[in-house]
Design a protein around this motif. Structure first.
Motif, mmCIF file in Angstrom:
data_model
loop_
_atom_site.group_PDB
_atom_site.id
_atom_site.type_symbol
_atom_site.label_atom_id
_atom_site.label_comp_id
_atom_site.label_asym_id
_atom_site.label_seq_id
_atom_site.Cartn_x
_atom_site.Cartn_y
_atom_site.Cartn_z
ATOM 1 N N ARG A 130 16.559 15.047 0.332
ATOM 2 C CA ARG A 130 15.509 15.796 -0.357
ATOM 3 C C ARG A 130 15.609 15.636 -1.872
ATOM 4 O O ARG A 130 14.584 15.548 -2.573
ATOM 5 C CB ARG A 130 15.583 17.280 0.038
ATOM 6 N N LEU A 131 16.831 15.588 -2.379
ATOM 7 C CA LEU A 131 17.027 15.380 -3.818
ATOM 8 C C LEU A 131 16.470 14.026 -4.238
ATOM 9 O O LEU A 131 15.782 13.901 -5.264
ATOM 10 C CB LEU A 131 18.521 15.482 -4.141
ATOM 11 N N ILE A 132 16.754 12.991 -3.442
ATOM 12 C CA ILE A 132 16.273 11.643 -3.772
ATOM 13 C C ILE A 132 14.748 11.602 -3.757
ATOM 14 O O ILE A 132 14.121 11.009 -4.648
ATOM 15 C CB ILE A 132 16.869 10.610 -2.792
ATOM 16 N N ALA A 133 14.130 12.236 -2.769
ATOM 17 C CA ALA A 133 12.668 12.252 -2.699
ATOM 18 C C ALA A 133 12.067 12.880 -3.950
ATOM 19 O O ALA A 133 11.069 12.386 -4.499
ATOM 20 C CB ALA A 133 12.217 13.001 -1.449
ATOM 21 N N GLY A 188 9.974 11.005 -7.340
ATOM 22 C CA GLY A 188 8.590 11.410 -7.589
ATOM 23 C C GLY A 188 7.675 11.156 -6.415
ATOM 24 O O GLY A 188 6.511 10.770 -6.584
ATOM 25 N N LEU A 189 8.168 11.399 -5.202
ATOM 26 C CA LEU A 189 7.361 11.171 -4.014
ATOM 27 C C LEU A 189 6.452 12.365 -3.738
ATOM 28 O O LEU A 189 6.791 13.507 -4.035
ATOM 29 C CB LEU A 189 8.267 10.931 -2.804
ATOM 30 N N SER A 243 0.830 -1.203 0.000
ATOM 31 C CA SER A 243 0.000 0.000 0.000
ATOM 32 C C SER A 243 0.866 1.256 0.000
ATOM 33 O O SER A 243 2.082 1.191 0.227
ATOM 34 C CB SER A 243 -0.923 0.001 1.229
ATOM 35 N N GLU A 244 0.250 2.389 -0.256
ATOM 36 C CA GLU A 244 0.991 3.659 -0.258
ATOM 37 C C GLU A 244 1.587 3.910 1.123
ATOM 38 O O GLU A 244 0.952 3.657 2.148
ATOM 39 C CB GLU A 244 0.072 4.809 -0.646
ATOM 40 N N GLY A 245 2.820 4.412 1.146
ATOM 41 C CA GLY A 245 3.490 4.621 2.414
ATOM 42 C C GLY A 245 3.981 6.036 2.611
ATOM 43 O O GLY A 245 3.876 6.892 1.721
ATOM 44 N N VAL A 246 4.507 6.264 3.793
ATOM 45 C CA VAL A 246 5.173 7.517 4.144
ATOM 46 C C VAL A 246 6.654 7.209 4.292
ATOM 47 O O VAL A 246 7.030 6.265 4.990
ATOM 48 C CB VAL A 246 4.605 8.090 5.454
ATOM 49 N N GLU A 247 7.491 7.981 3.626
ATOM 50 C CA GLU A 247 8.927 7.736 3.653
ATOM 51 C C GLU A 247 9.606 8.741 4.579
ATOM 52 O O GLU A 247 9.381 9.953 4.476
ATOM 53 C CB GLU A 247 9.506 7.763 2.245
ATOM 54 N N VAL A 248 10.416 8.202 5.476
ATOM 55 C CA VAL A 248 11.077 9.002 6.501
ATOM 56 C C VAL A 248 12.572 9.039 6.212
ATOM 57 O O VAL A 248 13.222 7.990 6.142
ATOM 58 C CB VAL A 248 10.827 8.420 7.907
ATOM 59 N N PHE A 249 13.104 10.214 6.017
ATOM 60 C CA PHE A 249 14.517 10.409 5.721
ATOM 61 C C PHE A 249 15.197 11.029 6.947
ATOM 62 O O PHE A 249 14.770 12.079 7.428
ATOM 63 C CB PHE A 249 14.689 11.333 4.514
ATOM 64 N N VAL A 250 16.235 10.389 7.435
ATOM 65 C CA VAL A 250 16.938 10.853 8.630
ATOM 66 C C VAL A 250 18.323 11.346 8.214
ATOM 67 O O VAL A 250 19.070 10.634 7.539
ATOM 68 C CB VAL A 250 17.054 9.738 9.682
ATOM 69 N N TYR A 251 18.666 12.547 8.623
ATOM 70 C CA TYR A 251 19.935 13.154 8.235
ATOM 71 C C TYR A 251 20.699 13.606 9.473
ATOM 72 O O TYR A 251 20.147 13.713 10.576
ATOM 73 C CB TYR A 251 19.703 14.348 7.298
#
Length: 416
Positions: free
Chosen positions: A201-204, A208-209, A176-184
């Motif tokens: 942020r570039l990867i997101a 196409g998120l 299912s559709e998810g939420v992606e969490v990026f930790v820096y």
């Protein structure tokens, strides 16, 4: 199309050695100069893969990269007299930790409905910065079905990117559709912050998120100082569950609030510092674990055996299992050779949500391939490598021949 999560484990390479090349990785530094045991390391990894194949019904793998890297040695003008780190870097087997291979966004999250993978540049550390071209070749081969995958090259080297080790996904179910969490991390501390915010942020954007389904969180500088060089040393997520240490994030409550705003179903399983200290969590790699959903729907946590041997960690695990929480079982596995170099069960795998039928089958494990891996590793991987062995003619020939023999046995000689 049936989407499922596939763990792609890195096969520990025949050049596995303890050179202590990773600044901020306390386990790696503490074993610098020790003899390593590549055969045992690789067999431990195969055993872990076998266990998860049995539990989940699907398992993938990625191959060791070519070592020693003569091209890197040439660029370093290596003449045998340089510092030990330069001498050892071309021999690094750190690609075994495929959590650093790429950042993966499954098809339900992306604008074009494809699974996107961006190979990590790993520029912070010399011994890892050499990996991405060969890793990219494998990703492009394994996920070559352009109707279902988009494989991207690395982000510009200005921005350090260490892949899925600093990325989590929350969802009701893997398909299912998810939420992606990026930790820096923020630069300027005692140890380098390897994941740059702008890389994430570039990867997101490249994947196409939906911006409303992305969360960017700062890692706790104290955790980095304590040896949590990647976020996956202090937290791991699976479906609706975030399993985390109390000191994982710079703004603990702010992090939880930001995730809940995008994913209201979030269930946090937090280990308090009063129960397990940050140092003990990092020493045992409690959070560098595989949090898996079994076909039954129950969640299990695959942890290093070091967790079982820690009174505070195992005591907390027993309390958790006795509760009515979402994680129903904790299973220790022996990956001591990897642990001694700073990588636990989570480091050894890259999670890819996709239809197994769309993956090049040569990269998918079955019992016959597991037998092949164990046979070739047992016959050809060096039993032991001492620091002085690096660059010896005997070891060089042995390592090259072992990898090429395995690639031949797996019908993957196009990676030679």
């Amino acid at each position: 199309m049936t989407l499922t999560e596939i763990n792609f484990d890195g096969i520990v390479g025949p050049s596995h050695n303890y050179a202590g090349l990773s600044l901020g990785n306390i386990a790696s530094a503490s074993h610098k100069g020790d003899p390593s045991y590549p055969r045992d390391a690789a067999l431990q990894g195969v055993a872990k893969m076998r266990g998860n194949l049995e539990r989940l019904g699907v398992q993938g793998f990625l191959l060791p990269l070519p070592r020693p890297n003569h091209a890197l040695a040439e660029r370093l003008a290596y003449d045998g007299t340089e510092a030990p780190a330069l001498r050892a870097a071309p021999w690094s087997a750190s690609s075994m930790w495929t959590a650093n291979a790429a950042t993966v966004s499954p098809a339900p999250d992306t604008k074009d409905g494809k699974c996107h993978l961006t190979v990590a540049n790993l520029v912070t550390m010399l011994h890892r910065a050499q990996e991405w071209p060969d890793t990219l070749r494998q990703l492009e081969l394994a996920f070559s079905d352009a109707a279902h995958f988009a494989v991207h090259g690395p982000v510009p080297v200005t921005f350090g990117d260490e892949g899925a080790a600093n990325h989590m996904r929350l969802c009701e179910g893997h398909g299912s559709e998810g939420v992606e969490v990026f930790v820096y991390g923020r630069p300027g501390g005692r140890f380098p912050a390897r994941q740059h915010e702008q890389a994430s942020r570039l990867i997101a954007r490249a994947h196409g998120l939906d911006p409303d389904k992305c969360v960017f969180i700062e890692q706790n500088p104290a955790a980095i100082e304590a040896g949590a060089f990647h976020n996956d040393v202090v937290s791991v997520a699976n479906e609706r569950v975030l399993f985390t240490h109390e000191e994982a994030f710079a703004d603990r409550e702010g992090a939880y609030d930001a995730i809940r705003a995008a994913f209201p179903a979030l269930e946090v399983v937090e280990v308090p510092s009063s129960a397990v200290s940050l140092g003990e969590a990092i020493r045992t790699y409690l959070f560098n674990a595989q949090l898996l959903t079994l076909p039954s729907g129950e969640m299990v946590l695959i942890v290093p055996t070091e967790c079982r041997e820690s009174e505070s960690v195992w005591g907390w695990c027993e309390q958790m299992m006795a509760s009515n929480g979402p994680i129903r079982e904790v299973i220790p596995v022996d990956v001591r050779q990897s642990m001694a170099n700073g990588g636990g069960p989570a480091c050894l795998r890259l999670r890819v949500v996709c239809d197994p039928a769309t993956v090049d089958p040569r990269f998918l494990l079955d019992e016959a391939k597991a037998d092949t891996l164990e046979s070739f590793i047992g016959d050809t991987w060096p039993e032991q490598i001492d620091p002085g062995d690096l660059w010896s003619e005997t070891l060089t020939k042995s390592v090259v021949a072992a990898r090429e023999a395995l690639l031949g046995a797996l019908d993957l000689r196009d990676l030679i």
